[in-house]
Write a protein that holds these residues in place. Structure first.
Motif, short mmCIF file in Angstrom:
data_model
loop_
_atom_site.label_atom_id
_atom_site.label_comp_id
_atom_site.label_asym_id
_atom_site.label_seq_id
_atom_site.Cartn_x
_atom_site.Cartn_y
_atom_site.Cartn_z
N HIS A 148 110.37 -24.00 4.70
CA HIS A 148 110.80 -24.97 5.50
C HIS A 148 109.91 -24.48 6.95
O HIS A 148 109.66 -23.88 6.80
CB HIS A 148 111.69 -25.33 5.97
N THR A 149 108.94 -25.69 7.35
CA THR A 149 109.06 -26.01 8.96
C THR A 149 108.65 -27.03 9.04
O THR A 149 107.94 -27.69 8.69
CB THR A 149 106.94 -25.22 8.74
N GLN A 150 109.98 -26.86 9.85
CA GLN A 150 110.03 -28.57 10.55
C GLN A 150 110.05 -29.09 12.26
O GLN A 150 110.86 -28.00 12.20
CB GLN A 150 110.88 -29.48 9.31
N VAL A 152 113.14 -31.08 14.45
CA VAL A 152 113.73 -32.04 13.82
C VAL A 152 114.27 -32.55 15.27
O VAL A 152 114.87 -31.56 15.78
CB VAL A 152 115.13 -31.93 12.78
N LEU A 162 113.13 -36.66 11.50
CA LEU A 162 112.20 -35.40 11.18
C LEU A 162 111.27 -35.83 11.49
O LEU A 162 110.70 -37.08 11.99
CB LEU A 162 112.27 -35.54 9.39
N GLN A 165 106.88 -31.75 9.67
CA GLN A 165 106.14 -31.14 9.03
C GLN A 165 105.29 -30.54 8.64
O GLN A 165 104.15 -30.60 9.10
CB GLN A 165 107.89 -31.42 7.81
N THR A 166 105.44 -29.47 7.51
CA THR A 166 104.08 -29.02 7.06
C THR A 166 103.56 -29.39 5.62
O THR A 166 104.15 -30.15 5.10
CB THR A 166 104.44 -27.18 6.84
N ALA A 170 104.71 -23.15 3.81
CA ALA A 170 105.76 -22.89 4.74
C ALA A 170 104.86 -21.96 6.20
O ALA A 170 104.25 -21.48 5.45
CB ALA A 170 107.32 -22.57 4.15
N ASN A 216 102.87 -32.57 12.70
CA ASN A 216 103.39 -31.50 11.74
C ASN A 216 101.85 -30.25 11.90
O ASN A 216 101.68 -30.15 12.95
CB ASN A 216 101.92 -32.85 10.68
N SER A 351 114.51 -33.79 0.30
CA SER A 351 114.38 -33.75 2.13
C SER A 351 115.24 -33.23 3.05
O SER A 351 116.49 -33.60 2.82
CB SER A 351 112.77 -34.08 1.82
#
Ligand code: KG4
Ligand code: ZN
Length: 352
Positions: A148-150, A152, A162, A165-166, A170, A216, A351
């Motif tokens: 993950h790459t987020q 939040v 959220l 994200q990617t 990730a 993103n 998610s």
């Protein structure tokens, strides 16, 4: 409130016991990472089989540690002092998740305990609640792991948006793939970080991917740029297979490519974190997930953020049971919905 947490979403079998979401009473971990090293990445079947072998001893080990912390508790009656069970039910590898979830369901039924279903990515953020000082809401969380790459924004417990994200790989996955191109061992993040120390981060200019939306990310472009840069560095074109690169690159080239990629990847997430900080003005910023173990990321973010930031110990950044037990404590303390131990199913694509 004492919760036993179980984590098995990838290659780590983690079981921990946490009190009131603040005190770590036991933390046991088994990892199949050594077996995946020869393949340069996690092999799902090997991970699942390893969980089967490791899960019961890891639970027992956590219970032993808990008993040692409370010498007046007897080992036979230790379950009397546990108020509930929390388990990662997604996101992750199906075979791996199944082992943890089935174990937790069985324990919840046989020991007659409430069961809490935990989102792995949300749990990564809660590793930070185990360390001083306690994060204050709103919390801006940068979640950077192998999956993950987020970014939040947590307005409160269980209430988050959220921000972005990617779109593809990730960040941790990109570190792992770049390590493979350079012939460095898995997991790639720590090996690239070590190699980068003796390299020039400006030696190979790599593009920062442009993506739609303010928050993103994309890491597949920079990863391919590393491959092309490595091929060019040895005087070859894109026909040269990546497997031929490690023996043709010089040590100096490897150091420079590692440093250049690390700089680009980390600056990508840091720039967006600073932007989100300015827009949302959170009280706390936390980083979570395996890539949060990067000392370079920690130091750079600390330098560039206008507020102080504290970091969870590195062993709580990569996958572990403590983060699951901590989020489980908050779920139990705040009366969140319990899971049905007879029906709780895994959700590999869960998610935020
Ligand atoms: O959170 P985690 O243990 O598992 C997932 O949920 O994915 O994260 C593992 C990822 C791997 O991709 C690994 O290369 C990366 O975290 N990682 C690092 C560092 N230590 C671990 N990445 C960059 N720098 C590090 N020092
Ligand atoms: Zn993780």
């Amino acid at each position: 409130m004492i919760i036993l947490g179980i984590e098995s979403s990838c290659d780590e079998t983690g079981v921990a016991i946490v009190k009131d979401g603040a005190t770590l009473l036991a933390n046991s971990i088994a990892s199949s990472m050594e077996m995946h090293k020869i393949y340069g990445g996690v092999v799902p079947e090997i991970a699942a089989r390893s969980h089967i072998e490791a899960i019961i001893p890891t639970v027992e080990n956590a219970l032993d540690q808990f008993t040692k912390n409370y010498p007046n508790f007897s080992r036979e009656q230790i379950w009397d002092h546990i108020d509930g069970i929390a388990v990662t039910y997604g996101a992750g590898l199906s075979g791996s998740l199944l082992i943890g979830v089935l174990t937790a369901r069985t324990l919840a039924i046989t020991k007659n305990k409430p069961l809490y279903a935990i989102n792995h990515v949300e749990a990564h953020v809660y590793a930070n609640f185990l360390t001083e000082p306690l994060p204050q809401f709103p919390i801006l969380a940068l979640i950077v792991s192998g999956g993950h790459t987020q970014l939040v924004l947590f307005k409160n417990h269980f209430n988050y948006i959220l921000l972005g994200q990617t779109h593809d790989d990730a960040i941790g996955e990109a570190f792992d793939k770049v390590a493979k191109i350079l012939g460095l061992p898995y997991p790639g993040g720590p090996s690239v970080e070590t190699y980068a120390k003796d390299g020039n981060p400006l030696a190979y200019p790599l593009p920062i991917a442009k993506v739609d939306g303010d928050y993103n990310f994309s890491f597949s472009g920079p990863k391919t740029a590393v491959l092309r840069a490595a091929q060019a560095a040895v005087g070859a074109d894109y026909h040269l297979p990546s497997t031929a690169l490690p023996e043709r690159l010089t040590k100096a080239q490897k150091h420079d490519i590692a440093a250049s990629f690390q700089q680009t990847a980390l600056q990508t997430v840091i720039t967006k974190t600073l932007k989100a900080y300015k827009q949302y003005n959170p009280k706390t910023v936390v980083i979570a997930g395996g890539v949060a173990a990067s000392q370079k990321l920690r130091d750079t973010l600390k330098d560039q953020l206008p507020i102080d930031i504290t970091y969870a110990p590195k062993n709580l950044c990569t996958d572990n049971g403590a983060m699951v037990a901590t989020l489980g404590c908050y779920k139990a303390m705040l009366g969140a919905k319990q899971a049905d131990p007879y029906t709780l199913a895994i959700q590999p694509n869960l998610s935020m």
